[in-house]
Design an enzyme around this catalytic site. Sequence first.
Site, PDB file in Angstrom:
ATOM      1  N   CYS A  70     -40.921-108.982  61.608  1.00 61.00           N
ATOM      2  CA  CYS A  70     -39.441-108.933  61.390  1.00 61.00           C
ATOM      3  C   CYS A  70     -39.288-110.355  62.892  1.00 61.00           C
ATOM      4  O   CYS A  70     -38.864-110.903  62.718  1.00 61.00           O
ATOM      5  CB  CYS A  70     -38.324-107.386  61.780  1.00 61.00           C
ATOM      6  N   HIS A 107     -40.487-104.055  58.270  1.00 60.12           N
ATOM      7  CA  HIS A 107     -41.496-103.082  59.628  1.00 60.12           C
ATOM      8  C   HIS A 107     -42.154-102.071  59.318  1.00 60.12           C
ATOM      9  O   HIS A 107     -42.070-100.339  58.893  1.00 60.12           O
ATOM     10  CB  HIS A 107     -40.437-102.285  59.605  1.00 60.12           C
ATOM     11  N   GLU A 135     -44.157-100.783  61.275  1.00 59.63           N
ATOM     12  CA  GLU A 135     -44.425 -99.457  62.209  1.00 59.63           C
ATOM     13  C   GLU A 135     -43.651 -98.474  61.936  1.00 59.63           C
ATOM     14  O   GLU A 135     -43.058 -97.945  62.978  1.00 59.63           O
ATOM     15  CB  GLU A 135     -44.813 -99.874  63.592  1.00 59.63           C
TER      16      GLU A 135
END
Length: 290
Positions: free
Chosen positions: A107, A201, A203
């Site tokens: 991002c 994302h 993560e």
Amino acid sequence: MNASLHFLMIESESEAARERRRKSVGSSSGESFADTLRGLVPGCRCDLIRPADADGPHPQPDEIGRYDGVFLSGSPLHVYDDRPEVRRQIAFMRAVFASGTPAFGSCAGLQVAVAAAGGTVRPMGARREAGFARRIAPTAAGRDHPLLAGRPPAWDAPAVHTDEVATLPDGAVLLASNAVTQVQAVEIRHDQGVFWGVQYHPELSLREIAAALRRQTPDLIEHGLARDAEAVEVQAGAVDALAHAPDRRDLAWALGLDEQVTDAALRTAELRNFIAHLVRPMRRARGRGD
């Protein structure tokens, strides 16, 4: 061995943004990202710094070069704003490139790397990817790129952003796109460094996505993605329920998601690939073992 891997985690959220996120999910973006890395590589060491802060550390290339990999988290930072914190973050990323240490960003982390290497970022206007980026597909260059190893011909991923890459810098290769945002995954070679990044994302957990939707309620209503706060809560509640029961096929079906999102091992594919295909080989090349 896993225990020998040493990562540098970079966070660019303001203190106010960090506190809002901690109240929402219990951790800042960088803290959450570091926890994900520890889950992927048990025993690794993660040092978290905030170079965008006025009083934050600003390590030089030789100091950064002591790490096996650098990770940049997402944040509300807009890299096109000419503000001190933005300039500090971009200057730090240039030091990362100069160090030759492999780096990964998601991002805003991707956007910082693009700007540091000479590309540009812009606001998305009325468009949004709120919750999930849909039908991401590799480019011709991305089909055989190790960053996307294991991904199918099209996939969804957690995503929350209102900015996007406008132009890629020299030395960049576009690896994936979708109908909303052209630059979804990229490799950048700049100065002495190699950066792999994604606009989405990998993560983030589903619980964090649900919390992000709730934090963005006014924006989602303003841009017509939800009629009211109750509609946002219905969507966030479904994501939250799926986070607690990822095998609930009914919830996955209602949200239009498959195992690429619900299975944590598949959701984090780009992080695993970065560590396996860039961090470890470069570590061996530097004579640091495996």
